[in-house]
Design a protein around this motif. Structure first.
Motif, PDB file in Angstrom:
ATOM      1  N   THR A 174     -34.367 -15.869 -72.777  1.00 52.03           N
ATOM      2  CA  THR A 174     -35.609 -15.882 -73.924  1.00 52.03           C
ATOM      3  C   THR A 174     -35.918 -15.123 -74.749  1.00 52.03           C
ATOM      4  O   THR A 174     -36.392 -13.998 -73.609  1.00 52.03           O
ATOM      5  CB  THR A 174     -36.817 -16.596 -73.621  1.00 52.03           C
ATOM      6  N   ILE A 175     -36.111 -15.165 -75.786  1.00 53.98           N
ATOM      7  CA  ILE A 175     -36.593 -13.452 -77.065  1.00 53.98           C
ATOM      8  C   ILE A 175     -37.464 -13.969 -77.609  1.00 53.98           C
ATOM      9  O   ILE A 175     -37.232 -14.730 -78.733  1.00 53.98           O
ATOM     10  CB  ILE A 175     -35.139 -13.286 -77.810  1.00 53.98           C
ATOM     11  N   ASN A 176     -38.770 -13.272 -77.775  1.00 51.47           N
ATOM     12  CA  ASN A 176     -39.953 -13.124 -78.037  1.00 51.47           C
ATOM     13  C   ASN A 176     -39.592 -12.707 -79.658  1.00 51.47           C
ATOM     14  O   ASN A 176     -39.502 -11.529 -79.756  1.00 51.47           O
ATOM     15  CB  ASN A 176     -40.838 -12.946 -77.526  1.00 51.47           C
ATOM     16  N   LEU A 177     -39.795 -13.541 -80.750  1.00 52.37           N
ATOM     17  CA  LEU A 177     -40.074 -12.791 -81.866  1.00 52.37           C
ATOM     18  C   LEU A 177     -40.494 -12.102 -82.580  1.00 52.37           C
ATOM     19  O   LEU A 177     -40.756 -11.084 -82.787  1.00 52.37           O
ATOM     20  CB  LEU A 177     -39.194 -13.433 -82.988  1.00 52.37           C
ATOM     21  N   GLY A 178     -41.758 -12.185 -82.134  1.00 49.89           N
ATOM     22  CA  GLY A 178     -43.374 -11.521 -82.196  1.00 49.89           C
ATOM     23  C   GLY A 178     -43.625 -12.122 -83.220  1.00 49.89           C
ATOM     24  O   GLY A 178     -43.283 -12.490 -84.535  1.00 49.89           O
ATOM     25  N   THR A 179     -43.668 -10.981 -84.239  1.00 47.67           N
ATOM     26  CA  THR A 179     -43.681 -10.716 -86.099  1.00 47.67           C
ATOM     27  C   THR A 179     -42.198 -10.759 -87.321  1.00 47.67           C
ATOM     28  O   THR A 179     -42.453 -10.705 -88.247  1.00 47.67           O
ATOM     29  CB  THR A 179     -44.677  -9.762 -86.648  1.00 47.67           C
ATOM     30  N   LYS A 180     -41.131 -10.154 -86.202  1.00 44.65           N
ATOM     31  CA  LYS A 180     -39.982 -10.032 -87.189  1.00 44.65           C
ATOM     32  C   LYS A 180     -39.784 -12.008 -86.720  1.00 44.65           C
ATOM     33  O   LYS A 180     -39.513 -12.970 -86.481  1.00 44.65           O
ATOM     34  CB  LYS A 180     -39.397  -9.324 -86.448  1.00 44.65           C
ATOM     35  N   LYS A 181     -38.692 -12.031 -87.922  1.00 48.25           N
ATOM     36  CA  LYS A 181     -37.690 -13.390 -88.340  1.00 48.25           C
ATOM     37  C   LYS A 181     -36.728 -13.023 -88.700  1.00 48.25           C
ATOM     38  O   LYS A 181     -35.820 -11.954 -88.648  1.00 48.25           O
ATOM     39  CB  LYS A 181     -38.300 -13.655 -89.821  1.00 48.25           C
ATOM     40  N   VAL A 182     -35.511 -14.303 -87.938  1.00 41.92           N
ATOM     41  CA  VAL A 182     -34.069 -14.360 -87.958  1.00 41.92           C
ATOM     42  C   VAL A 182     -33.812 -14.624 -89.951  1.00 41.92           C
ATOM     43  O   VAL A 182     -34.392 -16.106 -90.035  1.00 41.92           O
ATOM     44  CB  VAL A 182     -33.593 -15.269 -86.697  1.00 41.92           C
ATOM     45  N   SER A 183     -32.804 -14.016 -89.227  1.00 41.19           N
ATOM     46  CA  SER A 183     -31.812 -14.046 -91.047  1.00 41.19           C
ATOM     47  C   SER A 183     -30.700 -14.630 -90.991  1.00 41.19           C
ATOM     48  O   SER A 183     -30.119 -14.617 -91.577  1.00 41.19           O
ATOM     49  CB  SER A 183     -32.784 -13.127 -92.321  1.00 41.19           C
ATOM     50  N   TYR A 184     -30.111 -13.709 -89.999  1.00 38.05           N
ATOM     51  CA  TYR A 184     -28.390 -13.696 -89.740  1.00 38.05           C
ATOM     52  C   TYR A 184     -28.626 -14.213 -88.166  1.00 38.05           C
ATOM     53  O   TYR A 184     -28.945 -13.829 -87.274  1.00 38.05           O
ATOM     54  CB  TYR A 184     -28.144 -13.123 -90.492  1.00 38.05           C
TER      55      TYR A 184
END
Length: 289
Positions: free
Chosen positions: A81-91
């Motif tokens: 499990t990877i918590n993204l926090g304030t980041k967003k996945v684009s790819y």
């Protein structure tokens, strides 16, 4: 007659005994000490978010706005499990020849953005590859990645402007994780790809509707035919380059295949013209089967 009845009775007794013995051996004596079936909760688990399956079907990644979860298949066991926090996945993309994924993240600040390329191993928490580019124009994000496990060179495409005309940059990461921006005479760069065993980037110039190659030494040239407008479909593991010729409406009508140093030849005609953005290499290769 009595002898026949006795004989029949002995056959029934013998068969019954054999069946009982078989059932005992199969279900009791030789039964496994523990079950290899997955738990009911795992089997009934509904994986939400956008899903990406590894090529060999061993894993599936679930991506949503807050986390990335990796499940082992077919048990659907959660392994990372990877918590993204304030980041967003684009790819997000799994490598073709191993259970490793590349993920592009972006984080927006008030006046700028930063992008992060990271490598994900489902069974390890340390990231073998992690590259960050900061102070990019606001809204920048990773849109495409082209890499070869034979050369260990990664090319990363970053969209820096969305409107009115999308503009892109390309960065190169070598085997030692050194990062450099690759400069072209245009920022209207379309789809990218790499040769399997050579440090050569294949890319689209959307302004001139041509396909070019840029070698690791910095040299470059146009490789698409001189007549017509073209889009890159992809590059396969044998260094075959697939390009689509466009009609007057900008739709793909013909598919050509070639290699560096060799002419492109017609592979097939599309009965119904296709939006080149909807063409991908996997679909094109499956058409020939």
């Amino acid at each position: 007659m009595n002898n026949w009845k006795k004989y029949t009775l002995w056959i029934i007794v013998a068969v019954t005994f054999q069946l009982s013995t078989y059932l005992y051996l199969d279900r009791i004596l030789l039964a496994p000490a523990s079950s290899f079936q997955t738990s009911e909760s795992d089997e009934n688990l509904v994986i939400t978010g956008k899903t990406y399956y590894s090529p060999n079907g061993s894993y599936v990644a679930s991506v949503d706005n807050t986390t990335v979860k990796i499940y082992a298949l077919p048990s659907k066991k959660l392994v990372r499990t990877i918590n993204l926090g304030t980041k967003k996945v684009s790819y997000f993309k799994w490598l073709e020849d191993r259970n490793i994924a590349l993920m592009g993240l972006h984080e927006d600040n008030k006046d700028s953005s930063k992008v992060l390329l990271t490598q994900i191993n489902p069974t390890r928490t340390d990231e073998a590859l992690s590259t960050t580019i900061e102070k990019l124009p606001a809204g920048s994000h990773i849109t495409d990645i082209a890499c070869s496990t034979a050369t260990n060179v990664v090319y990363m495409q970053v969209q820096t402007v969305t409107t009115p005309i999308p503009l892109f940059r390309v960065y190169r990461i070598d085997a030692n994780y050194n990062l450099q921006r690759i400069y072209f005479n245009t920022e209207r760069i379309g789809r990218i790809g790499v040769l399997f065993d050579q440090d050569s980037l294949i890319f689209e110039d959307l302004k001139k509707d041509t396909i070019l190659v840029r070698h690791g030494n910095g040299s470059w040239r146009v490789i698409s035919p001189s007549q017509g407008k073209y889009r890159l479909v992809g590059v396969d593991g044998k260094n075959n380059i697939y390009i689509a010729q466009l009609n007057a409406q900008g739709l793909a009508e013909h598919l050509y295949v070639g290699q560096l140093g060799k002419e492109f030849t017609l592979n097939r005609n599309f009965i119904i013209p296709i939006d080149p953005n909807n063409l991908n290499l996997a679909d094109v290769l499956s058409m020939g089967k």
